[in-house]
Design a protein around this motif. Sequence first.
Motif, PDB file in Angstrom:
ATOM      1  N   ILE A   7      -2.632  22.008   9.495  1.00  0.00           N
ATOM      2  CA  ILE A   7      -2.196  20.679   9.063  1.00  0.00           C
ATOM      3  C   ILE A   7      -3.145  19.664   9.694  1.00  0.00           C
ATOM      4  CG2 ILE A   7      -0.337  18.965   9.211  1.00  0.00           C
ATOM      5  CD1 ILE A   7       0.726  22.424   9.641  1.00  0.00           C
ATOM      6  N   VAL A   8      -3.611  18.712   8.905  1.00  0.00           N
ATOM      7  CA  VAL A   8      -4.543  17.706   9.402  1.00  0.00           C
ATOM      8  C   VAL A   8      -3.887  16.329   9.335  1.00  0.00           C
ATOM      9  CG1 VAL A   8      -6.809  16.629   9.080  1.00  0.00           C
ATOM     10  CG2 VAL A   8      -6.528  19.075   8.651  1.00  0.00           C
ATOM     11  N   LEU A   9      -3.897  15.629  10.484  1.00  0.00           N
ATOM     12  CA  LEU A   9      -3.429  14.243  10.554  1.00  0.00           C
ATOM     13  C   LEU A   9      -4.611  13.325  10.314  1.00  0.00           C
ATOM     14  CD1 LEU A   9      -1.212  14.424  13.765  1.00  0.00           C
ATOM     15  CD2 LEU A   9      -0.416  13.901  11.465  1.00  0.00           C
ATOM     16  N   VAL A  67     -10.681   7.345   4.470  1.00  0.00           N
ATOM     17  CA  VAL A  67     -10.644   8.806   4.572  1.00  0.00           C
ATOM     18  C   VAL A  67     -11.890   9.446   3.976  1.00  0.00           C
ATOM     19  CG1 VAL A  67      -8.140   8.998   4.657  1.00  0.00           C
ATOM     20  CG2 VAL A  67      -9.301   9.075   2.451  1.00  0.00           C
ATOM     21  N   THR A  68     -12.583   8.736   3.119  1.00  0.00           N
ATOM     22  CA  THR A  68     -13.795   9.291   2.513  1.00  0.00           C
ATOM     23  C   THR A  68     -14.900   9.500   3.555  1.00  0.00           C
ATOM     24  OG1 THR A  68     -14.646   7.102   1.915  1.00  0.00           O
ATOM     25  CG2 THR A  68     -13.285   8.241   0.274  1.00  0.00           C
ATOM     26  N   LYS A  69     -14.748   8.882   4.723  1.00  0.00           N
ATOM     27  CA  LYS A  69     -15.744   9.031   5.788  1.00  0.00           C
ATOM     28  C   LYS A  69     -15.427  10.195   6.726  1.00  0.00           C
ATOM     29  CE  LYS A  69     -16.961   4.186   5.634  1.00  0.00           C
ATOM     30  NZ  LYS A  69     -17.013   2.910   6.323  1.00  0.00           N
ATOM     31  N   THR A  70     -14.323  10.876   6.487  1.00  0.00           N
ATOM     32  CA  THR A  70     -13.941  12.021   7.304  1.00  0.00           C
ATOM     33  C   THR A  70     -14.891  13.180   7.049  1.00  0.00           C
ATOM     34  OG1 THR A  70     -11.621  11.360   7.135  1.00  0.00           O
ATOM     35  CG2 THR A  70     -12.050  13.619   7.830  1.00  0.00           C
ATOM     36  N   GLY A  77     -10.129  24.539   4.697  1.00  0.00           N
ATOM     37  CA  GLY A  77      -9.087  25.490   5.078  1.00  0.00           C
ATOM     38  C   GLY A  77      -7.739  24.865   5.374  1.00  0.00           C
ATOM     39  N   SER A  78      -7.574  23.608   5.056  1.00  0.00           N
ATOM     40  CA  SER A  78      -6.308  22.920   5.324  1.00  0.00           C
ATOM     41  C   SER A  78      -5.229  23.360   4.340  1.00  0.00           C
ATOM     42  CB  SER A  78      -6.471  21.399   5.213  1.00  0.00           C
ATOM     43  OG  SER A  78      -7.360  20.928   6.196  1.00  0.00           O
ATOM     44  N   ASN A  79      -4.023  23.474   4.851  1.00  0.00           N
ATOM     45  CA  ASN A  79      -2.869  23.742   4.002  1.00  0.00           C
ATOM     46  C   ASN A  79      -2.124  22.453   3.677  1.00  0.00           C
ATOM     47  OD1 ASN A  79      -2.971  26.320   6.093  1.00  0.00           O
ATOM     48  ND2 ASN A  79      -2.769  26.854   3.943  1.00  0.00           N
ATOM     49  N   ALA A  80      -2.239  21.461   4.588  1.00  0.00           N
ATOM     50  CA  ALA A  80      -1.543  20.192   4.365  1.00  0.00           C
ATOM     51  C   ALA A  80      -2.259  19.061   5.090  1.00  0.00           C
ATOM     52  CB  ALA A  80      -0.104  20.286   4.856  1.00  0.00           C
ATOM     53  N   PHE A  81      -2.132  17.874   4.505  1.00  0.00           N
ATOM     54  CA  PHE A  81      -2.605  16.639   5.128  1.00  0.00           C
ATOM     55  C   PHE A  81      -1.393  15.751   5.362  1.00  0.00           C
ATOM     56  CE2 PHE A  81      -6.499  17.188   2.208  1.00  0.00           C
ATOM     57  CZ  PHE A  81      -7.210  17.892   3.165  1.00  0.00           C
ATOM     58  N   ILE A  82      -1.344  15.128   6.530  1.00  0.00           N
ATOM     59  CA  ILE A  82      -0.387  14.052   6.760  1.00  0.00           C
ATOM     60  C   ILE A  82      -1.231  12.790   6.906  1.00  0.00           C
ATOM     61  CG2 ILE A  82       1.396  13.075   8.247  1.00  0.00           C
ATOM     62  CD1 ILE A  82       2.094  15.923   9.133  1.00  0.00           C
ATOM     63  N   HIS A  83      -1.131  11.930   5.919  1.00  0.00           N
ATOM     64  CA  HIS A  83      -1.902  10.684   5.895  1.00  0.00           C
ATOM     65  C   HIS A  83      -0.999   9.587   6.448  1.00  0.00           C
ATOM     66  CE1 HIS A  83      -4.241   7.519   3.435  1.00  0.00           C
ATOM     67  NE2 HIS A  83      -4.831   7.752   4.577  1.00  0.00           N
ATOM     68  N   VAL A  84      -1.383   9.029   7.590  1.00  0.00           N
ATOM     69  CA  VAL A  84      -0.544   8.080   8.320  1.00  0.00           C
ATOM     70  C   VAL A  84      -1.091   6.668   8.161  1.00  0.00           C
ATOM     71  CG1 VAL A  84       0.453   7.522  10.587  1.00  0.00           C
ATOM     72  CG2 VAL A  84      -0.092   9.910  10.022  1.00  0.00           C
ATOM     73  N   PHE A  85      -0.180   5.726   7.931  1.00  0.00           N
ATOM     74  CA  PHE A  85      -0.554   4.310   7.954  1.00  0.00           C
ATOM     75  C   PHE A  85       0.412   3.585   8.883  1.00  0.00           C
ATOM     76  CE2 PHE A  85       2.468   4.626   4.481  1.00  0.00           C
ATOM     77  CZ  PHE A  85       3.234   3.473   4.572  1.00  0.00           C
ATOM     78  N   ASP A  86       0.037   2.398   9.290  1.00  0.00           N
ATOM     79  CA  ASP A  86       0.808   1.589  10.234  1.00  0.00           C
ATOM     80  C   ASP A  86       1.508   0.482   9.442  1.00  0.00           C
ATOM     81  OD1 ASP A  86       1.642  -0.339  12.103  1.00  0.00           O
ATOM     82  OD2 ASP A  86      -0.169  -0.175  13.319  1.00  0.00           O
ATOM     83  N   ILE A  87       2.836   0.504   9.426  1.00  0.00           N
ATOM     84  CA  ILE A  87       3.557  -0.488   8.619  1.00  0.00           C
ATOM     85  C   ILE A  87       3.419  -1.907   9.157  1.00  0.00           C
ATOM     86  CG2 ILE A  87       5.221   1.238   7.814  1.00  0.00           C
ATOM     87  CD1 ILE A  87       7.311  -0.180   9.613  1.00  0.00           C
ATOM     88  N   ARG A 113       1.243  14.557   2.434  1.00  0.00           N
ATOM     89  CA  ARG A 113       2.368  13.708   2.808  1.00  0.00           C
ATOM     90  C   ARG A 113       1.789  12.395   3.326  1.00  0.00           C
ATOM     91  NH1 ARG A 113       4.687  16.669   0.069  1.00  0.00           N
ATOM     92  NH2 ARG A 113       6.408  18.031   0.570  1.00  0.00           N
ATOM     93  N   THR A 114       2.249  11.283   2.781  1.00  0.00           N
ATOM     94  CA  THR A 114       1.832   9.957   3.231  1.00  0.00           C
ATOM     95  C   THR A 114       3.019   9.303   3.913  1.00  0.00           C
ATOM     96  OG1 THR A 114       0.282   9.791   1.390  1.00  0.00           O
ATOM     97  CG2 THR A 114       0.878   7.744   2.494  1.00  0.00           C
ATOM     98  N   VAL A 115       2.836   8.921   5.178  1.00  0.00           N
ATOM     99  CA  VAL A 115       3.944   8.362   5.963  1.00  0.00           C
ATOM    100  C   VAL A 115       3.523   7.089   6.679  1.00  0.00           C
ATOM    101  CG1 VAL A 115       5.068  10.587   6.336  1.00  0.00           C
ATOM    102  CG2 VAL A 115       3.444   9.774   8.006  1.00  0.00           C
ATOM    103  N   GLY A 116       4.485   6.193   6.798  1.00  0.00           N
ATOM    104  CA  GLY A 116       4.289   4.980   7.572  1.00  0.00           C
ATOM    105  C   GLY A 116       4.816   5.198   8.976  1.00  0.00           C
ATOM    106  N   ASN A 117       4.087   4.733   9.964  1.00  0.00           N
ATOM    107  CA  ASN A 117       4.499   4.842  11.363  1.00  0.00           C
ATOM    108  C   ASN A 117       4.818   3.454  11.924  1.00  0.00           C
ATOM    109  OD1 ASN A 117       4.991   6.065  13.881  1.00  0.00           O
ATOM    110  ND2 ASN A 117       2.875   5.804  14.526  1.00  0.00           N
ATOM    111  N   LYS A 118       5.540   3.442  13.009  1.00  0.00           N
ATOM    112  CA  LYS A 118       5.911   2.248  13.782  1.00  0.00           C
ATOM    113  C   LYS A 118       7.101   1.509  13.171  1.00  0.00           C
ATOM    114  CE  LYS A 118       1.259   1.886  15.611  1.00  0.00           C
ATOM    115  NZ  LYS A 118       0.106   1.038  15.915  1.00  0.00           N
TER     116      LYS A 118
END
Length: 164
Positions: A7-9, A67-70, A77-87, A113-118
């Motif tokens: 899983i990649v954050l 993310v295009t600069k990653t 080989g990733s099975n999942a991405f968790i894409h985090v943003f700051d609300i 999965r796209t999630v907002g944090n904070k």
Amino acid sequence: MESIKKIVLLGQFGVGKTSLLRRFITNEFIQDYKTTLGVQIKKKHITLPSGNTMSMIIWDLEGFSSVTKTRPSYLLGSNAFIHVFDITRPVTYYSLDEEINFFKKNYPKVLLRTVGNKSDEKNPKNVLEYLKNKDIDIHGVVSAKTGEGVTELFMDLAKNLETL
């Protein structure tokens, strides 16, 4: 039977990726902010409701303005991405539609999965309404600081990965 999943954050600088990882792995929150350089990798063994076990190998990537600069090698080989943003920082979610399209185009078989944090710092209602109007599918709002929704995020992801 144990499975191993990568899983990649991902997300911009300072959105709380490392704090989410720490909250999930050790159930701790540390106020001091230290920028991740490159990648930090952690592992957690979990037991799923089915009784199966999973080793989650979680890669916490340094933040980029896009993310295009990653580095593509980090994503292989990733099975999942968790894409985090700051609300609390609109700059971290204004281009979510473009970034989500990047993942769907370049990594169509990887669960996203796209999630907002904070959520502890701001009521996410206005942010979620803004994103809904842009037709962006958000998979939750969490708080690494309080722990709200963090375990649920990772466990739901693991349950979905178990069937893949």
